[in-house]
Design a protein around this motif. Sequence first.
Motif, PDB file in Angstrom:
ATOM      1  N   VAL A  79      -8.217  -2.198   6.571  1.00  0.00           N
ATOM      2  CA  VAL A  79      -7.307  -1.327   7.304  1.00  0.00           C
ATOM      3  C   VAL A  79      -5.881  -1.505   6.804  1.00  0.00           C
ATOM      4  O   VAL A  79      -5.152  -0.522   6.573  1.00  0.00           O
ATOM      5  CB  VAL A  79      -7.377  -1.620   8.822  1.00  0.00           C
ATOM      6  CG1 VAL A  79      -6.289  -0.853   9.571  1.00  0.00           C
ATOM      7  CG2 VAL A  79      -8.747  -1.264   9.378  1.00  0.00           C
ATOM      8  N   ALA A  80      -5.475  -2.735   6.616  1.00  0.00           N
ATOM      9  CA  ALA A  80      -4.110  -3.010   6.154  1.00  0.00           C
ATOM     10  C   ALA A  80      -3.852  -2.375   4.795  1.00  0.00           C
ATOM     11  O   ALA A  80      -2.793  -1.769   4.568  1.00  0.00           O
ATOM     12  CB  ALA A  80      -3.889  -4.523   6.092  1.00  0.00           C
ATOM     13  N   ARG A  81      -4.798  -2.526   3.877  1.00  0.00           N
ATOM     14  CA  ARG A  81      -4.619  -1.976   2.524  1.00  0.00           C
ATOM     15  C   ARG A  81      -4.514  -0.453   2.562  1.00  0.00           C
ATOM     16  O   ARG A  81      -3.648   0.144   1.895  1.00  0.00           O
ATOM     17  CB  ARG A  81      -5.777  -2.406   1.639  1.00  0.00           C
ATOM     18  CG  ARG A  81      -5.716  -1.842   0.217  1.00  0.00           C
ATOM     19  CD  ARG A  81      -6.797  -2.435  -0.671  1.00  0.00           C
ATOM     20  NE  ARG A  81      -8.123  -2.255  -0.116  1.00  0.00           N
ATOM     21  CZ  ARG A  81      -8.837  -1.131  -0.201  1.00  0.00           C
ATOM     22  NH1 ARG A  81      -8.317  -0.058  -0.799  1.00  0.00           N
ATOM     23  NH2 ARG A  81     -10.042  -1.060   0.327  1.00  0.00           N
ATOM     24  N   LEU A  82      -5.375   0.207   3.359  1.00  0.00           N
ATOM     25  CA  LEU A  82      -5.336   1.662   3.445  1.00  0.00           C
ATOM     26  C   LEU A  82      -4.044   2.142   4.096  1.00  0.00           C
ATOM     27  O   LEU A  82      -3.464   3.158   3.678  1.00  0.00           O
ATOM     28  CB  LEU A  82      -6.541   2.163   4.241  1.00  0.00           C
ATOM     29  CG  LEU A  82      -7.918   1.925   3.582  1.00  0.00           C
ATOM     30  CD1 LEU A  82      -9.042   2.293   4.542  1.00  0.00           C
ATOM     31  CD2 LEU A  82      -8.039   2.726   2.292  1.00  0.00           C
ATOM     32  N   ALA A  83      -3.576   1.413   5.105  1.00  0.00           N
ATOM     33  CA  ALA A  83      -2.330   1.802   5.765  1.00  0.00           C
ATOM     34  C   ALA A  83      -1.144   1.682   4.814  1.00  0.00           C
ATOM     35  O   ALA A  83      -0.291   2.585   4.736  1.00  0.00           O
ATOM     36  CB  ALA A  83      -2.114   0.938   7.006  1.00  0.00           C
ATOM     37  N   ALA A  84      -1.095   0.574   4.088  1.00  0.00           N
ATOM     38  CA  ALA A  84       0.015   0.382   3.148  1.00  0.00           C
ATOM     39  C   ALA A  84       0.013   1.450   2.061  1.00  0.00           C
ATOM     40  O   ALA A  84       1.084   1.910   1.625  1.00  0.00           O
ATOM     41  CB  ALA A  84      -0.083  -1.008   2.527  1.00  0.00           C
ATOM     42  N   ALA A  85      -1.186   1.855   1.640  1.00  0.00           N
ATOM     43  CA  ALA A  85      -1.287   2.895   0.605  1.00  0.00           C
ATOM     44  C   ALA A  85      -0.749   4.232   1.093  1.00  0.00           C
ATOM     45  O   ALA A  85      -0.380   5.090   0.286  1.00  0.00           O
ATOM     46  CB  ALA A  85      -2.739   3.048   0.157  1.00  0.00           C
TER      47      ALA A  85
END
Length: 508
Positions: A79-85
Amino acid sequence: MTDHTLTRNLASIPHSIWPADDLRRAEKEAADSLGLTLHELMLRAGEAAFTLARNTYPDAQHWLVLCGHGNNGGDGYVVARLAAAQGIRVTLLALESDKPLPEEAYEARDAWLNAGGVIHAPDILWSEDIDLIIDGLLGTGLRNAPRDDVADLIERANKSPAPVVALDIPSGLIAQTGATPGAVIHAAHTLTFIALKPGLLTGKARDVVGKLHHHSLGLDSWLAGQPTTISRFDASQLADWLPPRRPTSHKGDHGRLVVIGGDHGTAGAIRMTGEAALRTGAGLVRVLTRVENIAPVITARPELMVHELTPQSLDDSLEWADVVVIGPGLGQQSWGQQALRKVENIRKPMLWDADALNLLAINPDKRHNRLLTPHPGEAARLLGCRVADIESDRLSAAQRLVQRYGGVVVLKGAGTVVADDAGHLGIIDAGNAGMASGGMGDVLSGIIGALLGQSLTLYDAACAGCVAHGAAADMLAERSGTRGMLATDLFSTLKRVVNPDVIDVNHD
């Protein structure tokens, strides 16, 4: 106005429930059967959670992601990686452990770091501009209270003004039982993966789950082929239990019910049970009670046939009736005891509630034609344990009651549990906090008794009756809220709920 303790789109939530331990074992089997890795399932879970969070809180610009040291934390890394992207500012806190991460969680962690993400220690100060929290601390494997460092993070999240989206289950909630032995996340939304877990629907679930969502992660075809022993029942199923009546049917086709109780000072209890039976479609309802109750009960509801409870009237009524309900306002003195001794040996379908249960606890026996409807206090007396023991594992408590007393048991409460001696288990997904008032159990007894007289089995009558009871209360809550709801208020909506061919109870 709606009850915000637990809301969801019922059409998107499955009716099958998996025991938490079985689901953890089945996850890998399901993935293997479809040619998927556990890491691919984790990616799907993280994407589903990110999409839900983004769509629900589109204006949130600073997300705090809390990651545990297991696969729940792995979902958080995704979730964190997708949000940052997507240009969202992400602060990620991760718990430390001497044990290595599971392989798929390790891959998700590496992907986060390789994308430029940073992992912060759990004790850092939280920024005041955090506007969304993602809970990936603890998953379905939790069995005891969270340890102190996790509890600290949970309490900090609960004190934050930012809403929380929980991944799979709110951290601190036991997946199998719904118990909360320690600190627990109070989520605004919970997205559960693959299948429903019992703890999301009973115990303390309604206090902490928020709005419940479900995502199968693409395992629908595999799940459909697997038998489950626990079912979720809601208002959408009422039409299956309650088909339209034949135009030529008459009152004798819909059951003759005798209701026994109403000792000194409790005429209201037996009157509510009798009227509830009529509102649920019983053909004829006879009330046996104290002589001084006859005039008030007939005046309040003239359609009831009311007689003094005597040995002769009881014998005649037990011969006449198709179904017997005993207990509301019965008392525990010789008057009620004598009636119960005569009722206990009949072979017709019967429901015992209230003081009939308290008397049963004193002189236990086993009957397979009997339906018991205890609240947690009565259940504790029947099992000789504490109320806390009942509430710590409501499914197990219902099963133990069936093993000891036979028949069908309705363990009332938020997330009512229904169990029978054939091994069926159901959780009732209807009702609200407005039902925490006197007389609701008396109404439920009448509802279930009426359905027994309309040819439903003990188990089906229990499930359908509990759903109708809760759905009628939900209609009232949507109309005017939960505080101040009276048991007799349900009569205004109950007759609509039990005619599902006339009205869609989910969209009144």
